[in-house]
Scaffold this motif. Structure first.
Motif, mmCIF file in Angstrom:
data_model
loop_
_atom_site.group_PDB
_atom_site.id
_atom_site.type_symbol
_atom_site.label_atom_id
_atom_site.label_comp_id
_atom_site.label_asym_id
_atom_site.label_seq_id
_atom_site.Cartn_x
_atom_site.Cartn_y
_atom_site.Cartn_z
ATOM 1 N N PHE A 111 0.883 -1.115 0.195
ATOM 2 C CA PHE A 111 0.187 -0.149 0.001
ATOM 3 C C PHE A 111 0.987 1.270 -0.054
ATOM 4 O O PHE A 111 1.864 1.241 0.897
ATOM 5 N N VAL A 112 0.561 2.126 -1.014
ATOM 6 C CA VAL A 112 1.405 3.419 -1.107
ATOM 7 C C VAL A 112 0.285 4.589 -0.924
ATOM 8 O O VAL A 112 -0.602 4.868 -1.921
ATOM 9 N N ASP A 113 0.451 5.375 -0.094
ATOM 10 C CA ASP A 113 -0.403 6.463 0.062
ATOM 11 C C ASP A 113 0.326 7.750 -0.752
ATOM 12 O O ASP A 113 1.651 8.217 -0.247
ATOM 13 N N LEU A 114 -0.389 8.097 -1.733
ATOM 14 C CA LEU A 114 0.402 9.263 -2.563
ATOM 15 C C LEU A 114 -0.102 10.577 -2.208
ATOM 16 O O LEU A 114 0.275 11.575 -2.933
ATOM 17 N N PRO A 120 3.464 -8.739 -5.506
ATOM 18 C CA PRO A 120 2.381 -8.340 -4.819
ATOM 19 C C PRO A 120 1.401 -7.379 -5.412
ATOM 20 O O PRO A 120 1.845 -6.646 -6.809
ATOM 21 N N LEU A 121 0.113 -7.196 -5.171
ATOM 22 C CA LEU A 121 -0.759 -6.366 -5.787
ATOM 23 C C LEU A 121 -0.287 -4.774 -5.239
ATOM 24 O O LEU A 121 -0.198 -4.607 -4.024
ATOM 25 N N LEU A 122 -0.068 -3.994 -6.233
ATOM 26 C CA LEU A 122 0.100 -2.799 -5.671
ATOM 27 C C LEU A 122 -0.863 -1.677 -5.508
ATOM 28 O O LEU A 122 -1.763 -1.700 -6.378
ATOM 29 N N VAL A 123 -1.268 -1.214 -4.393
ATOM 30 C CA VAL A 123 -2.237 -0.469 -4.050
ATOM 31 C C VAL A 123 -1.758 1.138 -3.966
ATOM 32 O O VAL A 123 -1.007 1.472 -3.097
ATOM 33 N N LEU A 169 -4.075 -1.830 -8.411
ATOM 34 C CA LEU A 169 -5.457 -1.106 -7.689
ATOM 35 C C LEU A 169 -5.238 0.445 -7.189
ATOM 36 O O LEU A 169 -4.436 0.631 -6.314
ATOM 37 N N ALA A 170 -5.898 1.274 -7.775
ATOM 38 C CA ALA A 170 -5.623 2.835 -7.695
ATOM 39 C C ALA A 170 -6.778 3.372 -6.941
ATOM 40 O O ALA A 170 -7.937 3.067 -7.449
#
Length: 977
Positions: free
Chosen positions: A326-329, A368-371, A399-400
């Protein structure tokens, strides 16, 4: 499986149907089938009424949804009983249960059998293949294909379609001799599913067609490259290599071995997904739909307005999809590759740049799924990076979440709607309990639903509102929503809360700052609309609206509703309040002036079409536009100049007649006539005629006569308006018992209309004459008028007039003793009235069908028709017909043992007649006397008179509530305000 036809079967995998021991149940309409689907998908468990309302009408149920649901449930119970399932649908708080075995529902059987097949595939492939064959044989078409196309249903259809396709793949993976033709068709229909290409290649190879198998690989590679910009995945490439070498392909039902060669591991093991502290509410079907979409596509973007819960939904879906990062942009300010690499804890060893470190980490058989969360403020950079990463990392899925699509080739956009009414209320109640340790008082629950609706079902807004429960009661929170941006601030100590989620205003500032000046201008301008609007209305306010609206829709600031081929736009109330606060006084004045001018033009065009019989299309259009018509009317009466207020009030009178808004139309006309005493004579004449007609419909007969005579002073016998006023006078005389005078007025009007060759006027006069004649008991005259009227209204194509003529023909047949012909005519009229959405006509037909059933001894059916009719006429304020329906209902209740309540209803009807000055119609007098005599014999003279006196003196709501056999919904369906 394989046990033969079932005595009970609910089919959802195709058209929705129910079959019982006595045969198929008769399901009427898409909404009834939607109710069956909602209950069957949760067979054996309680489905709340609120959930059913959301299931049928989505997030914008009509005011009558609760009452209409009662009607659907009652009819559904009757249909199930006729099919031999009298106890299948039962009431259990807070809703209903479909009490059938799970195996009776084909969708449940399908899922259970697929689950069993997968569990046995490794030990008994032949048995697993048999289970899959038989489960797929349950499908007869697209799932739920004839139910109402609402959002939850679309998600359920997507889920079932994905399960079917996956089960089909599993089946051909297990079959010793796959069907090549079917696999060819499936691969062409779903070209991005690599497993289908793999199955097709292997099937062709094992059939001795090595060249065709290699050609299939080339087709797959071309499709993936052209459409998605990616190369085939590792497994597909391995199968290709085996076939090219003439070796043995890998087993299709085995799980592919991971290929981690070259993949970079993170420096430390980061937390894969944030762990929410509260339960996700109301998103079960949405999570399933997102999971299904991500499994079929490599880039999925959840798009929705500020605070709608995109992040929570993404986390929940990612949690079901396996390993995820999970990456919070929202906090990103530096270059994107560096920011994502840092968030993934990928060490910078100085040998490669951030992009190549990402490629190494995300390359492999099972990365991994990249969120990627909150992409909207870096959407261009995000799209550029993913356009490079996805082709380079063949098995990567992303998944964005964003307030706008990334507009990248191969992107699947998944809209995230706010919560439905029931789920929003449940979230609020749960959060209040968390904050205060106490439940919301029962007497405040209705207010909770209103409050959540006012907050647009936005989880962020609901969370911020619920946090105020520590200091404010629910009514106090609701009262402060007029200043929602001061109220809705984060009062919790949450260091992880995003900056733009600390207040509702900050969440919207985030979106507002991302759009350009022209888009901001339009967003402010369209805040003057009330409810939804069409594109032509927006263009009346801003000539560049199409392009600007497209941008605002893409950025989730403007919502789109599509129904029956028409696109309408709307602002969430929260966005509307935000935009309105930013609207300057000068902008507001200019926008409201253009807004009123546009809706005046629409109303005048609509009035002309309604008079010409084009009700079906225009009534639906006006119902949608009416909140804006009201807003335009209020503004013109306050700030308008010229005569636009009187013109709009006059034009809207036609719609007020059809929609039952008699008093609102009368009030507007009265205010505008008073405000414009010097208006042109022609305009005042038309306004007076419309005001007189609405007063007649509102049973204010003296007022109607006064206005009609005032109008007569402005016209003469050489004009169609003179004849129209004569017909209007005849209508008043009909309802006040002056039948001969009414016929005389009609005959005079016919002379004038025929001289002028005004055919719509001739038809209107003939219909009015027939109505007056049969109500007065002169059936011969009525039939003579109707025989001439019907061909005329058919030639004119006036749908409402055709239905009204059929209704009157049915009435003359009924009172002549031909009840079978009467019923056929009433059924025809009812269908036409329902088609154009004319409630008064529906109420009239229900009244007459009740009389038909009374005469046939079908007392319970008669009561149901009459109760329905009573509700319509009371809501419209038609007191003349209300009295007649009460008198007929009194007879129905008398026959079913409620004699004293029946007598009270006679008294209530008498009170209504005294108030409006209208006697019992001559044609109904015999029935009235028969009911009175029967009650006199059953109760005695003294008790009968006492009950009638009670009916005179009591409020009608209280009377209707006093007998449990009357639908309680009527006790709150009083006359219009």
């Amino acid at each position: 499986m394989g046990e033969g036809p079932r005595a009970v079967a609910v089919r959802l995998l195709g058209g929705v149907s129910v079959t019982g021991p006595a045969g198929p149940a008769r399901l009427v309409g898409a909404r009834q089938r939607t109710i069956v689907a909602a209950l069957a998908l949760r067979v054996g468990t309680v489905v709340a009424r609120t959930r059913l309302i959301d299931a049928v009408w989505g997030d914008d149920p009509p005011p009558t949804a609760d009452k209409t649901l009662n009607s659907h449930i009652a009819r559904l119970r009757q249909a199930l009983a006729a099919a031999g399932l009298p106890d299948a649908l039962t009431t259990q708080a807070p809703g209903y249960v479909l009490r059938l075995a799970p195996g009776d529902v084909d969708a449940r059987r399908f899922e259970d059998e697929v689950r069993l097949a997968r569990a046995t595939a490794g030990t008994d492939p032949a048995r697993a293949a048999r289970h899959l064959r038989e489960s797929l044989a349950l499908w007869t078409g697209a799932p739920l294909e004839d139910a109402e196309p609402v959002d939850w249903l679309a998600a359920e259809v997507a889920r079932l379609d994905e399960l079917r396709l996956a089960a089909t793949e599993d089946r051909w993976a297990l079959e010793p001799s796959p069907n090549v033709a079917e696999l060819e068709f499936l691969a062409a229909a779903h070209p991005f599913r690599e497993r289908l290409w793999e199955l097709l290649m292997v099937a062709l190879y094992r059939a001795g067609r090595q060249g065709d198998a290699l050609a299939a690989y080339l087709r797959a590679r071309d499709v993936l490259a052209d459409q998605l910009g990616v190369e085939p995945g590792t497994r597909l490439r391995r199968q290709h290599a085996a076939i090219l070498a003439g070796g043995e392909p890998e087993p299709l039902h085995d799980i592919p071995e991971p290929d981690d060669a070259g993949a970079e591991e993170p420096e430390e093991d980061p937390v894969t997904l944030p762990q929410p502290l509260t339960t996700l509410v109301g998103r079960d079907s949405a999570v399933g739909a997102v999971v299904a979409t991500v499994r079929g596509r490599r880039l999925v973007t959840l798009v929705g307005p500020a605070g709608c819960g995109k992040t929570r939904l993404a986390i929940a879906a990612a949690g079901e999809l396996g390993p995820a990062r999970f990456v919070d942009l929202s906090v990103v300010s530096e270059r994107l590759p560096e920011a994502i690499a840092a968030a993934l804890s990928l060490a910078d060893d100085g040998s490669t740049d951030a992009y190549h470190r990402l490629v190494r980490f995300l390359t492999g058989a099972a990365p991994p799924l990249l969120v990627l969360d909150n992409c909207e403020h870096v959407s261009e950079e995000c799209a550029e990076l993913l356009a490079r990463l996805l082709p380079a990392c063949a098995n990567l899925r992303v998944l964005a979440t964003s307030r706008q699509p990334l507009r990248l080739r191969g992107e699947a956009v998944h809209p995230v709607a706010p919560l439905g009414a029931a789920d929003a209320a449940r979230l609020f109640v749960d959060l209040v309990r968390d904050h205060t340790g106490a439940d919301v008082p029962a007497e405040h629950l209705d207010l909770v639903h209103d409050l959540c609706r006012n907050l647009d079902g936005l989880p962020l807004a609901i969370e911020l509102a619920a946090a105020r429960a520590t200091a404010l009661s629910v009514p106090e929170i609701a009262a402060r929503l007029s200043d929602r941006f001061s109220l809705l601030r984060n009062t919790q100590r949450d260091p992880h809360a995003r900056r733009h989620h600390h207040t509702l205003a900050a969440a919207l500032d985030w979106s507002y700052d991302l759009i350009d000046d022209a888009q901001r201008r339009l967003l402010r301008t369209v805040s003057v609309f009330v409810g939804s609007w069409r594109l032509d209305a927006a263009e009346a306010l801003d000539g560049d609206a199409l392009d600007l609206l497209t941008e605002l829709v893409d950025r989730s600031l403007v919502a789109v509703d599509r129904r029956d081929g028409e696109t309408r736009y709307r602002l969430l109330e929260t966005v509307k309040a935000y935009a309105s606060n930013r609207l300057t006084d000068a902008e507001a004045a200019a926008a409201r002036r253009r807004h009123a001018a546009h809706y005046l033009a629409v109303a005048e065009e609509a009035a002309s079409n309604l008079r010409d019989g084009h009700q079906q299309s225009w009534l639906a259009r006006l119902a949608a536009d009416y909140p804006n018509m009201q807003a335009a009317m209020r503004w013109l009466l306050k700030d308008g100049d010229g005569t636009e207020d009187l013109r709009l009030a006059t034009a809207l009178a036609q719609y007020c007649k059809f929609s039952g808004r008699y008093r609102e139309g009368r009030r507007w006309l009265a205010l505008a006539l008073e405000r414009r005493p010097d208006a042109p004579e022609e305009l005042r004449l038309q306004a007076l005629i419309e005001a007189s007609a609405l007063a007649m419909l509102d049973c204010e007969y003296p007022t109607s006569l006064r206005l009609a005579h005032e109008a007569l002073e402005l016209t003469g016998p050489d004009r169609a308006e003179f004849a129209r006023l004569l017909v209007l006078l005849a209508s008043v005389q009909r309802e006040t018992g002056q039948y001969d005078q009414a016929i005389a007025c009609v005959e005079r009007a016919l002379v004038y209309y025929r001289v002028m060759d005004e055919q719509p006027g001739v038809a209107r006069a003939l219909h009015t004459g027939a109505f007056a004649a049969w109500v007065g008991g002169d059936l011969d005259t009525a039939n003579r008028y109707l025989a001439e009227c019907l061909p005329k209204v058919r030639a004119l194509g006036d749908h409402e007039a055709i239905a009204a003529t059929l209704l009157n023909m049915g009435a003359t047949a009924f009172y002549a003793g031909d009840t079978e012909r009467a019923r056929r005519l009433f059924d025809d009229a009812l269908e036409r009235y329902q088609l154009i959405g004319f409630d008064e006509g529906v109420g009239w037909v229900r009244n007459m069908l009740g009389l038909v059933d009374l005469r046939g001894g079908r007392d319970e059916s008669a009561r149901a028709h009459l109760v329905s009719s009573l509700g319509v006429h009371r809501r419209l304020g038609d007191r003349w017909r209300t009295a007649s329906v009460l008198e007929a209902l009194a007879e129905a209740l008398r026959r079913t043992g409620s004699s004293r309540v029946a007598a009270v209803l006679l008294g209530a009807a008498g009170a209504v007649r005294a108030a409006i000055g209208a006697p019992v119609p001559a044609v109904e007098r015999t029935d009235w006397e028969r009911t009175y005599s029967a009650l006199q014999a059953e109760l005695g003279e003294d008790e009968l008179l006492a009950a009638i006196t009670e009916g005179h003196d009591r409020e009608l709501d209280g009377i209707l509530a006093s007998d449990p056999t009357i639908d309680r919904s009527l006790t709150t369906t009083s006359a219009q305000p």
